[in-house]
Design an enzyme around this catalytic site. Structure first.
Site, PDB file in Angstrom:
ATOM      1  N   ARG A   1       0.584  -9.120  13.343  1.00 42.32           N
ATOM      2  CA  ARG A   1      -0.157  -8.099  12.537  1.00 42.32           C
ATOM      3  C   ARG A   1      -1.108  -8.508  11.602  1.00 42.32           C
ATOM      4  O   ARG A   1      -2.253  -8.241  11.190  1.00 42.32           O
ATOM      5  CB  ARG A   1       1.041  -7.250  11.689  1.00 42.32           C
ATOM      6  CG  ARG A   1       1.800  -6.309  12.508  1.00 42.32           C
ATOM      7  CD  ARG A   1       3.154  -5.743  11.652  1.00 42.32           C
ATOM      8  NE  ARG A   1       2.905  -4.947  10.745  1.00 42.32           N
ATOM      9  CZ  ARG A   1       3.900  -4.658   9.694  1.00 42.32           C
ATOM     10  NH1 ARG A   1       4.627  -5.578   9.662  1.00 42.32           N
ATOM     11  NH2 ARG A   1       3.290  -4.023   8.844  1.00 42.32           N
TER      12      ARG A   1
ATOM     13  N   ARG B   1      -8.751   1.264  10.109  1.00 43.82           N
ATOM     14  CA  ARG B   1      -8.162  -0.271  10.261  1.00 43.82           C
ATOM     15  C   ARG B   1      -9.085  -0.927  10.993  1.00 43.82           C
ATOM     16  O   ARG B   1      -9.023  -2.167  10.982  1.00 43.82           O
ATOM     17  CB  ARG B   1      -7.061  -0.124  10.874  1.00 43.82           C
ATOM     18  CG  ARG B   1      -5.801  -0.577  10.468  1.00 43.82           C
ATOM     19  CD  ARG B   1      -4.387  -0.453  11.173  1.00 43.82           C
ATOM     20  NE  ARG B   1      -3.412  -1.306  10.748  1.00 43.82           N
ATOM     21  CZ  ARG B   1      -2.595  -0.787  10.153  1.00 43.82           C
ATOM     22  NH1 ARG B   1      -2.456   0.540   9.786  1.00 43.82           N
ATOM     23  NH2 ARG B   1      -1.357  -1.608   9.837  1.00 43.82           N
TER      24      ARG B   1
ATOM     25  N   LYS C   1       0.738  -1.223   0.044  1.00 43.24           N
ATOM     26  CA  LYS C   1       0.109   0.058  -0.067  1.00 43.24           C
ATOM     27  C   LYS C   1       0.801   1.345   0.007  1.00 43.24           C
ATOM     28  O   LYS C   1       0.767   2.256  -0.841  1.00 43.24           O
ATOM     29  CB  LYS C   1      -0.967  -0.115   1.353  1.00 43.24           C
ATOM     30  CG  LYS C   1      -1.981  -1.052   1.265  1.00 43.24           C
ATOM     31  CD  LYS C   1      -2.934  -0.855   2.284  1.00 43.24           C
ATOM     32  CE  LYS C   1      -2.333  -0.961   3.978  1.00 43.24           C
ATOM     33  NZ  LYS C   1      -1.866  -2.356   4.131  1.00 43.24           N
TER      34      LYS C   1
ATOM     35  N   ARG D   1      11.597  -6.789   3.759  1.00 42.46           N
ATOM     36  CA  ARG D   1      11.364  -5.367   3.382  1.00 42.46           C
ATOM     37  C   ARG D   1      12.428  -4.429   3.997  1.00 42.46           C
ATOM     38  O   ARG D   1      12.618  -4.770   5.231  1.00 42.46           O
ATOM     39  CB  ARG D   1      10.180  -4.741   3.787  1.00 42.46           C
ATOM     40  CG  ARG D   1       9.856  -3.343   3.471  1.00 42.46           C
ATOM     41  CD  ARG D   1       8.229  -3.000   3.422  1.00 42.46           C
ATOM     42  NE  ARG D   1       7.526  -3.135   4.641  1.00 42.46           N
ATOM     43  CZ  ARG D   1       6.480  -2.862   5.063  1.00 42.46           C
ATOM     44  NH1 ARG D   1       5.737  -2.413   4.123  1.00 42.46           N
ATOM     45  NH2 ARG D   1       5.979  -3.056   6.153  1.00 42.46           N
TER      46      ARG D   1
ATOM     47  N   ARG E   1      12.118  -2.586   9.752  1.00 46.35           N
ATOM     48  CA  ARG E   1      11.202  -2.066  10.819  1.00 46.35           C
ATOM     49  C   ARG E   1      10.939  -3.114  11.618  1.00 46.35           C
ATOM     50  O   ARG E   1      10.893  -4.133  11.508  1.00 46.35           O
ATOM     51  CB  ARG E   1       9.528  -1.918  10.061  1.00 46.35           C
ATOM     52  CG  ARG E   1       9.499  -0.465   9.243  1.00 46.35           C
ATOM     53  CD  ARG E   1       8.467  -0.282   8.550  1.00 46.35           C
ATOM     54  NE  ARG E   1       7.242  -0.868   9.122  1.00 46.35           N
ATOM     55  CZ  ARG E   1       6.130  -0.615   8.444  1.00 46.35           C
ATOM     56  NH1 ARG E   1       5.626  -0.049   7.402  1.00 46.35           N
ATOM     57  NH2 ARG E   1       4.957  -1.136   9.110  1.00 46.35           N
TER      58      ARG E   1
END
Ligand code: AMP
Length: 264
Positions: free
Chosen positions: A205, A122, A43, A161, A194
């Site tokens: 998550r 969310r 996103k 990532r 992260r």
């Protein structure tokens, strides 16, 4: 470079006391979008590409919390420190803190260049209040883009990532490696993983997504706003699908596959 790239989103990232470096352009028909989809689906990358093409500002609640984390502890309220602990563990930040963040930044929702919401709403409660907020401003959403990808691929994307500490550009160890290991191609800033992209936080998550965020798909489908997009392939392929899906809802005022600045 498109001048819209230079907007540092200061008013969004740091709150009402900060001013954006570039005054947002007044667009005749600004785009107002919500990007939905599990964490790691891309996103943030798509929001960045959409921002470059549409001029709308990228409003990510996750970026607000990461920005708050870079401030020293004395500058943070107790509620914000508690919220940042949630973020590191991969659980959702309590609603009261999210609402404070959004309330303080409500002017960004009125931005004359439009907005691309990423990571907000969310939960169903957030979606319902956002709907009221937008209606009270006599604005409307153009679409809710829902990015779809199997969970196995998401885990691989998240664990590889790497994010630039300075400009927030996103890379991937195998799918989109930087030219020099650990260094951002765009601004030479250091790349980091992260905390919530570490394996133990990823499962948390994804569970939070399944139980709290996935119900939003039906909510927006019922409102006739859901725009599904398959999120496999390169960022450019996904962007093409996004642009094609959005064009079915409303014509772009420039070629979506060229920088809007080129056609102005
Ligand atoms: P993101 O960058 O969107 O993946 O967000 C990173 C983390 O920030 C999430 O895992 C949550 O802990 C927190 N967060 C971001 N947006 C929200 C939200 N709208 N509601 C609750 N928590 C959020």
């Amino acid at each position: 470079m498109d001048s819209r790239d230079l907007n540092d989103r200061a008013a969004w990232l740091r709150g009402p006391s900060a001013e954006c470096s570039v005054v947002p352009k007044r667009l005749e028909q600004p785009w107002r979008l919500v990007l939905l989809g599990p964490p790691g689906v891309g996103k943030g990358t798509q929001a960045h590409l959409l921002t470059q093409r549409l001029g709308a500002c990228h409003l990510s609640t996750g970026d607000v919390f990461r920005e708050a984390k870079t401030r020293n502890e004395r500058q943070q309220t107790l509620a914000m420190s508690a919220a940042l602990n949630h973020m590191c563990r991969g659980t959702l930040v309590p609603e009261a803190v999210v609402w404070q963040v959004i309330r303080e930044r409500a002017t960004c929702l009125r931005c004359q260049s439009g907005f691309i919401l990423d990571g907000f709403p969310r939960t169903l409660a957030q979606a319902k209040v956002l709907k009221l907020l937008i209606e009270n401003e006599r604005l409307s959403l153009d679409a809710v883009v829902n990015y779809e990808l199997p969970f196995a691929e998401i885990v691989s994307r998240l664990s590889g990532r790497r994010t630039c500490q300075k400009c927030k550009a996103i890379f991937h160890l195998t799918a989109q490696p930087p030219r020099t290991e650990g260094v951002c191609d765009l601004c030479c800033g250091p790349l980091y993983q992260r905390e919530d992209d570490r394996p133990e936080a990823i499962t948390v998550r994804l569970n939070a997504y399944q139980s709290s965020t996935a119900p939003l798909i039906q909510f927006y489908r019922n409102l006739g706003m859901l725009t599904p997009v398959v999120a496999s392939g390169s960022p450019e392929e996904i962007f093409r699908r996004t642009a094609t899906a959005l064009e079915k809802r409303r014509k772009f005022d420039c070629d979506p596959f060229a920088s809007c600045a080129d056609s102005n």
